[in-house]
Motif scaffolding. Structure first.
Motif, short mmCIF file in Angstrom:
data_model
loop_
_atom_site.label_atom_id
_atom_site.label_comp_id
_atom_site.label_asym_id
_atom_site.label_seq_id
_atom_site.Cartn_x
_atom_site.Cartn_y
_atom_site.Cartn_z
N GLN A 189 0.85 -1.29 0.14
CA GLN A 189 0.01 -0.14 0.13
C GLN A 189 0.83 1.28 0.08
O GLN A 189 2.01 1.18 0.48
N PHE A 190 0.27 2.54 -0.51
CA PHE A 190 0.98 3.70 -0.42
C PHE A 190 1.06 4.15 1.05
O PHE A 190 0.11 4.00 1.71
N ILE A 191 2.26 4.79 1.15
CA ILE A 191 2.36 5.32 2.45
C ILE A 191 2.41 6.85 2.38
O ILE A 191 2.93 7.51 1.48
N ASP A 192 1.29 7.60 3.25
CA ASP A 192 0.87 9.07 2.91
C ASP A 192 2.20 9.91 3.49
O ASP A 192 2.92 9.69 4.49
N GLY A 193 2.26 10.83 2.56
CA GLY A 193 3.55 11.83 2.81
C GLY A 193 2.96 12.92 2.81
O GLY A 193 1.67 13.31 2.97
N PRO A 194 3.74 14.32 2.64
CA PRO A 194 3.21 15.76 2.81
C PRO A 194 2.43 16.09 1.65
O PRO A 194 2.56 15.75 0.62
N ILE A 195 1.40 16.99 2.14
CA ILE A 195 0.53 17.68 1.02
C ILE A 195 1.13 19.15 1.17
O ILE A 195 0.97 19.62 2.13
N THR A 196 1.62 19.67 -0.08
CA THR A 196 1.90 21.04 -0.07
C THR A 196 1.45 21.79 -1.03
O THR A 196 1.13 21.27 -1.99
N TYR A 197 1.64 23.20 -1.04
CA TYR A 197 1.15 23.98 -1.72
C TYR A 197 2.25 24.99 -2.31
O TYR A 197 2.97 25.62 -1.74
N PRO A 198 2.58 25.06 -3.57
CA PRO A 198 4.00 25.71 -4.08
C PRO A 198 3.97 27.26 -3.82
O PRO A 198 4.71 28.06 -3.43
N ALA A 199 2.45 27.70 -4.14
CA ALA A 199 2.47 29.08 -3.73
C ALA A 199 0.71 29.15 -3.63
O ALA A 199 0.16 29.58 -4.51
N PRO A 200 0.14 29.15 -2.44
CA PRO A 200 -1.28 28.86 -2.28
C PRO A 200 -1.95 30.58 -2.63
O PRO A 200 -3.24 30.12 -2.76
N LYS A 201 -1.43 31.44 -2.77
CA LYS A 201 -1.94 32.58 -3.17
C LYS A 201 -1.85 33.11 -4.78
O LYS A 201 -2.29 34.13 -4.99
N THR A 202 -0.85 32.19 -5.56
CA THR A 202 -0.64 32.54 -6.88
C THR A 202 -0.93 31.13 -7.85
O THR A 202 -1.28 31.45 -8.91
N ILE A 203 -0.46 30.17 -7.39
CA ILE A 203 -0.56 28.99 -8.23
C ILE A 203 -1.57 28.20 -7.65
O ILE A 203 -1.53 27.30 -6.66
N ASP A 204 -2.44 27.84 -8.89
CA ASP A 204 -3.60 26.93 -8.61
C ASP A 204 -3.09 25.38 -8.66
O ASP A 204 -3.43 24.87 -9.64
N GLU A 205 -2.47 25.11 -7.68
CA GLU A 205 -1.86 23.50 -7.66
C GLU A 205 -1.43 23.04 -6.29
O GLU A 205 -0.99 23.97 -5.63
N ARG A 206 -1.69 21.99 -6.10
CA ARG A 206 -1.09 21.36 -4.78
C ARG A 206 -0.42 20.07 -5.18
O ARG A 206 -0.77 19.43 -6.27
N THR A 207 0.22 19.53 -4.42
CA THR A 207 1.08 18.37 -4.61
C THR A 207 0.95 17.28 -3.34
O THR A 207 1.20 17.83 -2.11
N GLU A 208 0.39 16.20 -3.59
CA GLU A 208 0.24 15.16 -2.49
C GLU A 208 1.50 14.37 -2.73
O GLU A 208 2.16 14.18 -3.80
N THR A 209 2.12 13.59 -1.96
CA THR A 209 3.28 12.76 -1.93
C THR A 209 2.82 11.16 -1.42
O THR A 209 2.13 11.26 -0.31
N LYS A 210 3.08 10.26 -2.01
CA LYS A 210 3.05 8.75 -1.67
C LYS A 210 4.42 8.14 -1.64
O LYS A 210 5.10 8.39 -2.56
N TYR A 211 4.74 7.47 -0.61
CA TYR A 211 5.74 6.50 -0.59
C TYR A 211 5.47 4.89 -0.87
O TYR A 211 4.37 4.71 -0.41
N ILE A 212 6.07 4.20 -1.62
CA ILE A 212 5.79 2.90 -1.92
C ILE A 212 7.27 1.98 -1.63
O ILE A 212 8.29 2.53 -2.22
N LEU A 213 7.16 1.15 -0.60
CA LEU A 213 8.28 0.41 -0.23
C LEU A 213 8.39 -0.78 -1.64
O LEU A 213 7.48 -1.42 -1.76
N VAL A 214 9.67 -0.80 -2.07
CA VAL A 214 9.89 -1.76 -3.13
C VAL A 214 10.76 -2.89 -2.92
O VAL A 214 11.82 -2.63 -1.79
N HIS A 215 10.93 -3.99 -3.57
CA HIS A 215 12.01 -5.00 -3.20
C HIS A 215 13.66 -4.32 -3.87
O HIS A 215 13.46 -3.30 -4.65
N PHE A 216 14.44 -5.25 -3.42
CA PHE A 216 15.55 -4.75 -4.11
C PHE A 216 15.58 -4.78 -5.37
O PHE A 216 15.23 -6.00 -6.20
N PRO A 217 15.64 -3.80 -6.28
CA PRO A 217 15.53 -3.58 -7.66
C PRO A 217 16.64 -4.63 -8.56
O PRO A 217 17.90 -4.86 -8.22
N THR A 218 15.88 -4.96 -9.86
CA THR A 218 16.86 -5.52 -10.74
C THR A 218 17.61 -4.56 -11.69
O THR A 218 18.49 -4.90 -12.40
#
Length: 836
Positions: free
Chosen positions: A476-505
Motif C-alpha cells: 500500500q502507499f504510505i502517505d507523505g506531505p501535502i504542500t502548496y507551491p504558492a497558495p495565493k498564486t499557483i492553483d496547484e497542490r502536490t500530494e506525496t506517496k511513498y511505496i516500499l519496493v524490493h531490491f531492484p533488478t
C-alpha cells in the motif's frame, strides 16, 4: 608615498622570486598549504556525523578539508563502486576524508609532487583509496574508464606553472574529459574573474604599518607591495599591475584605482602573507566564468550546474570591515565570490546539452491560464495561474542491509524554464543549470485515489507496469506531505506517496522503456531516466544548491522521519539570537483550530488584478553534432508566467527572536489563500513573510541589506537559510531566496508588511512541519525545516551551537562592526567616490 616606506620593500623582491626557482616551488607551496588549515573537529561532532570508526579516523583531519570533502562529494550523485579521481590532491587530507565519507567509492588521488604523494601514502591509508604521482596534464587513465574527476583549485596552478599558457589548461581538460565514462561527471572548482579589463575603486583603512617586513604592513601598504611584485618568477622577472592612489573620501581611509581582476586576487590572497609571498608567480584568476564555460562546452560536455560560492567564514575574517569596492562611477560592489564551481557530464553525441528559451511566440498561452478571485471580506483581487492538474508524486524506496535509504527519482527531467530570458531581476546568486533536473515522479491524483480504493490489490501491478519495480503483493502507499507551491498564486497542490519496493533488478532505466508518461506530457526528445539514488546524497545535493527543489527536500526529510531515521546534517547557521520581550504571542494550535473552522471567503471574478502575465515561447533543446558543433535537437512551444510588475527574485524570511525566558520565537503571518479553499473547504494558512527583491539588487550582499532594511535591523542579523530554489519549474522561473532575521524586537508592524504574531518555534515545527497532511505552503515547510536543521542541532560547523545560547558577544568579538572605517563609510553611503 615615500613616507610610507614602500620603496624599501623592493629589496626583498628578488629574494621572494629566488625562493621559488627550480623544482622546489611546488613542494614549498604545498607545505604552506598544509599548515594553513589546522583547525580540528571535536570527537563529539564527528561521532554525531559518523557513528562508527570513521569518527576516530577523521579526528586529525583539518575542519576545512572535511568540509571540502563533503561539499565536493555532495555534487557527485554516483553509483556504488564508482571510480573517482581527485586531481591535485596535495598531501591527501581531502581525498582521505572523501574516502571515509564515501566508502562505496573507489578513489584515486593524483599529484605531480613526489614529496606530497610520499606524505599522503604514509599518513592516509584506506582500502578504497590509492595515491599516485603523475603529471596532471598528461594522459593518466584510459579513455572511458573513470566515473568522476575532481579538479578543485588545480587549473590555475597548471596555468601558472605553464608560464600563463591557457592552452595547457585546455589540453588538460581534454585529457581528463576523455578519461570519463559516458554519463561520467567532472567537478571543477577554481577562481575566475567576471570583468578582467574593468577598473574599480578599492577603499581600505588608513592604518600605519608597524615595520618594513611583509607581516608588519597595513593592508593598504600590502596592496602597494603586491602591485609591484605579483606574477614575478621564472616566466616574468618584472611583475606587478597598474595601481593608482586617489584622494581619500573619508578620514582614516585610503582609496585606490586598480583592475578588477587584481583587486580580486589581492582579496583572495592577503589573509595568509606567507603563502602570498610564496605564490607570487601564480595567477589565481586565470579565466572568466564565460571563457571557462565555453571551454568545457567545446568538449561536448553538458554543464549541469554552475555556481558562484561565498565562504561565509572567509568573508567574516578577510572581507567584512576590511575594504569596500566600487565601480568607477561610484556605485557599490558586493563582496566577490570566493570560488566558482561547475559540474559537467559526458554524454553521447546528439543528446541534449541544454534547454533554453530561444524566441518569443505570438501565440497565446494555452496550457496555463490566469483566473482571478476576490476576497469577499477585504475586496482584494488575486490572480491565479493554473495548469488544471492535480498531482501526486510517488517515491519508491527501500533500505539496504547496511541501513542506507535508497529512493527512485526522475533523472534528466527537462525543465527549460530554468533558462528563460531574464525579464525582471538579475541572477543574484550566480547559479545556472542546463535544465536537466532530478525530481520525484508525478501522477494524476485521481488515478492514485482510484488505486487506493480498488480492493483488487492493483497497486503492485501499477508500480510494476509504470516503473518496472516489484513490491509485496499487498503493498500500500504510505502517505507523505501535502504542500502548496504558492497558495495565493499557483492553483496547484502536490500530494506525496511513498511505496516500499524490493531490491531492484535495475539501478537506472530510460523512462521511454517504461510505461510511464508524466501528466504534463513529454516536451523534448530527451525524456530522462528512472534512477536509484541514495536519499542522503540527494539531501546533500539540495543543501549545496545543485538541486533547487524545495518540494523534494521536504519529501525526503519526511520519509526519513517516517522510517525513524536521522539524516546527516552539515547545515551551517549564519544566525545569532539576542533576547527580547515578546508581547504578542500566539499558540500555533489556535491557528490550526481556526484553519479547520474557517469558511470559504473567495469568489471568482472576471476582472483580473493584472499581477501575472502568461508567456508563450519557443524553447530549444541543444546538442552536439558529430564534429562537435552545436545543433538543435528539437524545439517546443511552452507556456510559463512571470510577475507583471515585481521582480522574479523573492525573499522568503523567517523572523526569529529569543524571549527573555530563553524560548525561541518565530514571527508568522496568518493569511487567507484561495487554493487550499478549493481542496479543503477553507483557505486560512500560516506562512512566513515574503516580498520581491527590487530589480536593482544584483548580488547576495545587497539582498541581505535589503532584507535588513525591511525588518529594521543591522545586516549582520540577516543570514541565508538554505540555498535558493525555484518556486515551480513547471510554471514559472520565479526564484525564492530564504533568509533568517534575528535581533527582532517583537515588533509586528513594518512599513511594507505586518506580522500576525510570534509563536514558539518548536510549536511551528512540530505542529506544522511534522504532520503528514498539513497542507502547508512549501515556503513555510522549507524555511522552518532548514532553520530547525541549522539551529536545533549542536555543531561546530556553525556560528550558533544552540537556540538557548546567546552568542552575540562572541560573534561581535570576531569582527569589529563599530570601527571608524565602517561607520565613516556607511554614514555617508550616498556620496559616490570620484576618480580624479
Amino acid at each position: 608615498m615615500a613616507d610610507r616606506k614602500v620603496s624599501s620593500l623592493r629589496d626583498g623582491h628578488t629574494q621572494a622570486r629566488g625562493d621559488l626557482g627550480g623544482t622546489g616551488k611546488s613542494t614549498q607551496k604545498k607545505t604552506l598549504s598544509r599548515k594553513k588549515y589546522s583547525q580540528k573537529v571535536s570527537s563529539t561532532l564527528l561521532e554525531k556525523l559518523f557513528p562508527d570508526e570513521r569518527a576516530e579516523l577523521l579526528k586529525d583531519i583539518p575542519l576545512k578539508q572535511i568540509r571540502d570533502a563533503w561539499f565536493i562529494g555532495a555534487h557527485l550523485l554516483l553509483d556504488d563502486q564508482a571510480h573517482v579521481v581527485d586531481m591535485g590532491c596535495e598531501q591527501g587530507e581531502m581525498a582521505y576524508a572523501l574516502s571515509l565519507m564515501k566508502p562505496n567509492w573507489v578513489i584515486t588521488a593524483v599529484d605531480s609532487d613526489k614529496n606530497s604523494i610520499a606524505y599522503a601514502k604514509k599518513h592516509y591509508k584506506n582500502k578504497n583509496l590509492t595515491f599516485i604521482e603523475k603529471d596532471l596534464s598528461a594522459p593518466i587513465f584510459p579513455d572511458y574508464s573513470v566515473d568522476a574527476i575532481i579538479n578543485s583549485f588545480v587549473l590555475h596552478e597548471i596555468y601558472s606553472e605553464a608560464h600563463f599558457n591557457i592552452r595547457k589548461v585546455s589540453r588538460t581538460l581534454e585529457r581528463h574529459y576523455s578519461a570519463l565514462k559516458t554519463d561520467g561527471f567532472m567537478y571543477v572548482r577554481d577562481y575566475t574573474t567576471q570583468n578582467p579589463g574593468d577598473y574599480i575603486l578599492m577603499e581600505l583603512q588608513n592604518m600605519p604599518s608597524t615595520g618594513d617586513s611583509l607581516h608588519d604592513l597595513s593592508e593598504a601598504d600590502l596592496l602597494i607591495w603586491f602591485s609591484e611584485n605579483v606574477r614575478s618568477g621564472e616566466a616574468l622577472t618584472t611583475g606587478g599591475f597598474y595601481l593608482e592612489e586617489l584622494p581619500a573620501r573619508f578620514p582614516k581611509t585610503r582609496l585606490f584605482r586598480l583592475p578588477h581582476k587584481w583587486a580580486y586576487e589581492f582579496i583572495l590572497r592577503k589573509g595568509d602573507r606567507t603563502l602570498l609571498e610564496a605564490d607570487l608567480d601564480t595567477e589565481y584568476t586565470f579565466a572568466t566564468q564565460r571563457d571557462l564555460r565555453r571551454e568545457l562546452r567545446s568538449l561536448g560536455a553538458r554543464l549541469l550546474y554552475c555556481a558562484s560560492h561565498w565562504d561565509d567564514d572567509f568573508i567574516q575574517k578577510h572581507m567584512l570591515d576590511h575594504f569596500k569596492l566600487y565601480k568607477e562611477n561610484g556605485d557599490p560592489l558586493g563582496y566577490p565570490e570566493t570560488s566558482y564551481g561547475m559540474l559537467i557530464q559526458k554524454i553521447p553525441e546528439k543528446e541534449s546539452i541544454r534547454y533554453q528559451e530561444w524566441r518569443s511566440s505570438r501565440k497565446k498561452a494555452d496550457t496555463i491560464s490566469i483566473e482571478s478571485v476576490r476576497n469577499n471580506e477585504t475586496g482584494v483581487i488575486l490572480d491565479l495561474a493554473s495548469r488544471h492538474l492535480d498531482l501526486t508524486e510517488i517515491i519508491p524506496f527501500y533500505e539496504t542491509p547496511e541501513g542506507q535509504l535508497k529512493i527512485f527519482l526522475q533523472e534528466s527531467t527537462p525543465r527549460s524554464i530554468t533558462n528563460t530570458v531574464p525579464r525582471k531581476g538579475h541572477n543574484i546568486d550566480g547559479k545556472s543549470w542546463s535544465g536537466h533536473m532530478i525530481e520525484s515522479l508525478p501522477f494524476n491524483t485521481q488515478d492514485i485515489y482510484d488505486l487506493e480504493a480498488d480492493k483488487k490489490k492493483s497497486i503492485p501491478k501499477f508500480i510494476k507496469k509504470h516503473l518496472d519495480l516489484k513490491t509485496d503483493s499487498d503493498a500500500q502507499f504510505i502517505d507523505g506531505p501535502i504542500t502548496y507551491p504558492a497558495p495565493k498564486t499557483i492553483d496547484e497542490r502536490t500530494e506525496t506517496k511513498y511505496i516500499l519496493v524490493h531490491f531492484p533488478t535495475h539501478k537506472r532505466k530510460k523512462i521511454e522503456e517504461t510505461d510511464y508518461t508524466p501528466p504534463e506530457g513529454l516536451r523534448f526528445n530527451t525524456i530522462g531516466n528512472l534512477k536509484e539514488f541514495d536519499a542522503q546524497a540527494i539531501l546533500d545535493a539540495i543543501s549545496v544548491g545543485f538541486i533547487p527543489n524545495a518540494q523534494l527536500e521536504i519529501q525526503i526529510s519526511k520519509l526519513f522521519t517516517i522510517l525513524k531515521k536521522e539524516p546527516q546534517n552539515w547545515s551551517e547557521s549564519p544566525l545569532v539570537l539576542s533576547e527580547t520581550t515578546i508581547k504578542e504571542r500566539l499558540d500555533i494550535k489556535n491557528i490550526l483550530t481556526d484553519m479547520a473552522d474557517d469558511k470559504k471567503r473567495f469568489s471568482p471574478v472576471k476582472t483580473p488584478a493584472g499581477t501575472l502575465r502568461t508567456i508563450h515561447s519557443i524553447f530549444m533543446e541543444e546538442g552536439h553534432d558529430e564534429q562537435g558543433g552545436m545543433t538543435d535537437l528539437s524545439s517546443r512551444e511552452q507556456d510559463f508566467f512571470v510577475p507583471e510588475e515585481d521582480s522574479q527574485n523573492v525573499a522568503v524570511v523567517i523572523p526569529l527572536a529569543k524571549d527573555i525566558n530563553g524560548e525561541v520565537m518565530m514571527g508568522i503571518i496568518k493569511d487567507h489563500a484561495p487554493i487550499p479553499e478549493r481542496f479543503q473547504g477553507n483557505g486560512t494558512i500560516i506562512n512566513v513573510p515574503s516580498f520581491s527583491l527590487p530589480t536593482h539588487i544584483e548580488d547576495m550582499e545587497s539582498a541581505k541589506k535589503y532584507v535588513a532594511e525591511m525588518f529594521e535591523v543591522d545586516p549582520k542579523y540577516v543570514g541565508k537559510i538554505g540555498e535558493p530554489y525555484f518556486q515551480h519549474l513547471g510554471m514559472t522561473p520565479k526564484k525564492m531566496f530564504p533568509f533568517g532575521v534575528t535581533n527582532i524586537t517583537g515588533k509586528l508592524d513594518y512599513e511594507h508588511f505586518a506580522l500576525t504574531s510570534f509563536s514558539p518555534f518548536n510549536g511551528i515545527f512540530y505542529d506544522v512541519f511534522w504532520p503528514l497532511n498539513s497542507g502547508s505552503p512549501t515556503d513555510l515547510l522549507k524555511i522552518v525545516g532548514e532553520a530547525h536543521k541549522m539551529l536545533c542541532q549542536d555543531s561546530e560547523l556553525s556560528l550558533q551551537t544552540g537556540l538557548a545560547q546567546d552568542l552575540y558577544a562572541e560573534h561581535t568579538a570576531q569582527t569589529s562592526y563599530e570601527s571608524d572605517f565602517l561607520m565613516n563609510s556607511t554614514s555617508r553611503r550616498d556620496k559616490k567616490p570620484q576618480v580624479s
